[in-house]
Design a protein around this motif. Sequence first.
Motif, PDB file in Angstrom:
ATOM      1  N   GLN A   1       0.831  -1.203   0.000  1.00  0.00           N
ATOM      2  CA  GLN A   1       0.000   0.000   0.000  1.00  0.00           C
ATOM      3  C   GLN A   1       0.866   1.253   0.000  1.00  0.00           C
ATOM      4  O   GLN A   1       0.596   2.213  -0.722  1.00  0.00           O
ATOM      5  N   GLU A   2       1.917   1.238   0.802  1.00  0.00           N
ATOM      6  CA  GLU A   2       2.829   2.383   0.840  1.00  0.00           C
ATOM      7  C   GLU A   2       3.502   2.586  -0.515  1.00  0.00           C
ATOM      8  O   GLU A   2       3.649   3.720  -0.976  1.00  0.00           O
ATOM      9  N   ALA A   3       3.901   1.491  -1.160  1.00  0.00           N
ATOM     10  CA  ALA A   3       4.514   1.587  -2.484  1.00  0.00           C
ATOM     11  C   ALA A   3       3.524   2.155  -3.502  1.00  0.00           C
ATOM     12  O   ALA A   3       3.883   3.005  -4.319  1.00  0.00           O
ATOM     13  N   ALA A   4       2.279   1.708  -3.426  1.00  0.00           N
ATOM     14  CA  ALA A   4       1.254   2.225  -4.338  1.00  0.00           C
ATOM     15  C   ALA A   4       1.001   3.711  -4.080  1.00  0.00           C
ATOM     16  O   ALA A   4       0.857   4.490  -5.029  1.00  0.00           O
ATOM     17  N   ASP A   5       0.969   4.092  -2.803  1.00  0.00           N
ATOM     18  CA  ASP A   5       0.770   5.507  -2.458  1.00  0.00           C
ATOM     19  C   ASP A   5       1.929   6.360  -2.961  1.00  0.00           C
ATOM     20  O   ASP A   5       1.714   7.453  -3.509  1.00  0.00           O
ATOM     21  N   LEU A   6       3.143   5.876  -2.793  1.00  0.00           N
ATOM     22  CA  LEU A   6       4.319   6.621  -3.266  1.00  0.00           C
ATOM     23  C   LEU A   6       4.331   6.722  -4.790  1.00  0.00           C
ATOM     24  O   LEU A   6       4.679   7.776  -5.345  1.00  0.00           O
ATOM     25  N   LYS A   7       3.933   5.648  -5.442  1.00  0.00           N
ATOM     26  CA  LYS A   7       3.864   5.677  -6.906  1.00  0.00           C
ATOM     27  C   LYS A   7       2.847   6.719  -7.363  1.00  0.00           C
ATOM     28  O   LYS A   7       3.098   7.482  -8.297  1.00  0.00           O
ATOM     29  N   GLN A   8       1.695   6.771  -6.680  1.00  0.00           N
ATOM     30  CA  GLN A   8       0.672   7.755  -7.024  1.00  0.00           C
ATOM     31  C   GLN A   8       1.177   9.170  -6.762  1.00  0.00           C
ATOM     32  O   GLN A   8       0.936  10.082  -7.559  1.00  0.00           O
ATOM     33  N   MET A   9       1.878   9.361  -5.656  1.00  0.00           N
ATOM     34  CA  MET A   9       2.424  10.686  -5.351  1.00  0.00           C
ATOM     35  C   MET A   9       3.417  11.122  -6.429  1.00  0.00           C
ATOM     36  O   MET A   9       3.432  12.293  -6.834  1.00  0.00           O
ATOM     37  N   LEU A  10       4.233  10.190  -6.906  1.00  0.00           N
ATOM     38  CA  LEU A  10       5.193  10.496  -7.968  1.00  0.00           C
ATOM     39  C   LEU A  10       4.466  10.873  -9.259  1.00  0.00           C
ATOM     40  O   LEU A  10       4.835  11.850  -9.926  1.00  0.00           O
ATOM     41  N   GLU A  11       3.424  10.119  -9.605  1.00  0.00           N
ATOM     42  CA  GLU A  11       2.649  10.431 -10.802  1.00  0.00           C
ATOM     43  C   GLU A  11       1.985  11.803 -10.675  1.00  0.00           C
ATOM     44  O   GLU A  11       1.957  12.582 -11.630  1.00  0.00           O
ATOM     45  N   ASP A  12       1.447  12.100  -9.489  1.00  0.00           N
ATOM     46  CA  ASP A  12       0.832  13.410  -9.251  1.00  0.00           C
ATOM     47  C   ASP A  12       1.877  14.518  -9.398  1.00  0.00           C
ATOM     48  O   ASP A  12       1.604  15.562  -9.999  1.00  0.00           O
ATOM     49  N   ARG A  13       3.063  14.263  -8.851  1.00  0.00           N
ATOM     50  CA  ARG A  13       4.134  15.268  -8.924  1.00  0.00           C
ATOM     51  C   ARG A  13       4.527  15.530 -10.376  1.00  0.00           C
ATOM     52  O   ARG A  13       4.785  16.669 -10.772  1.00  0.00           O
ATOM     53  N   LYS A  14       4.572  14.472 -11.188  1.00  0.00           N
ATOM     54  CA  LYS A  14       4.893  14.629 -12.612  1.00  0.00           C
ATOM     55  C   LYS A  14       3.850  15.510 -13.308  1.00  0.00           C
ATOM     56  O   LYS A  14       4.191  16.371 -14.122  1.00  0.00           O
ATOM     57  N   LEU A  15       2.570  15.282 -12.987  1.00  0.00           N
ATOM     58  CA  LEU A  15       1.508  16.096 -13.586  1.00  0.00           C
ATOM     59  C   LEU A  15       1.655  17.567 -13.179  1.00  0.00           C
ATOM     60  O   LEU A  15       1.487  18.471 -14.007  1.00  0.00           O
ATOM     61  N   ILE A  16       1.954  17.793 -11.913  1.00  0.00           N
ATOM     62  CA  ILE A  16       2.122  19.170 -11.423  1.00  0.00           C
ATOM     63  C   ILE A  16       3.311  19.826 -12.117  1.00  0.00           C
ATOM     64  O   ILE A  16       3.230  20.994 -12.527  1.00  0.00           O
ATOM     65  N   GLU A  17       4.397  19.097 -12.295  1.00  0.00           N
ATOM     66  CA  GLU A  17       5.574  19.651 -12.987  1.00  0.00           C
ATOM     67  C   GLU A  17       5.244  20.004 -14.439  1.00  0.00           C
ATOM     68  O   GLU A  17       5.648  21.066 -14.930  1.00  0.00           O
ATOM     69  N   ARG A  18       4.502  19.135 -15.112  1.00  0.00           N
ATOM     70  CA  ARG A  18       4.117  19.430 -16.498  1.00  0.00           C
ATOM     71  C   ARG A  18       3.208  20.655 -16.550  1.00  0.00           C
ATOM     72  O   ARG A  18       3.354  21.510 -17.436  1.00  0.00           O
TER      73      ARG A  18
END
Length: 183
Positions: A119-136
């Motif tokens: 679950q923590e890995a999935a949450d971190l993966k989602q946070m990374l994907e969200d961060r990528k969207l914010i950067e774009r």
Amino acid sequence: MATAAFLRRGLTEEGFAVDVATDAASADDQVASSDYDAILLDVHLPGANGIDAAQAISRALPGVAIVLISGDDTIQLTDAEAEASGAVAFLPKPVPPRVLDSTIRLAVARTGALRQARQEAADLKQMLEDRKLIERAKGILMRRTACTEPEAYRILQRSSQDRSKRMVDIARTVLHSEPGATS
């Protein structure tokens, strides 16, 4: 069946709630209709291979600790069978009640820790994907408004606060507003 009765009595004495299935079909029915912390599964089930049953249970209930048991001392699991089974332990029969109790408790604890790590890995993966969207989205805002990166971040942050939406949702809106944007 004598082994099942012995195991049931021993587990009940140790404080476990126990259901016994005598074949693969009844095991499937019980697993589908109940909430278990652990499943003790004989490798030789009437009507099915216990390894295959463990695989099916593991896919259907990934958070349940599966402990395989067998009185057949010729059983040797391949690496692929061990991984696919989803089992966290393998016990020989006869199993002393205290060993069974400890093994089940450890299996439940390890499965819980594994579930939490996943679950923590999935949450971190989602946070990374969200961060990528914010950067774009920041890049688009910087290009459109000729602002700096901190200013673009602040625009996203203010919009998020003003609209009571998550910043990633604002970033998605910015990305979707871009000509030629794809989802």
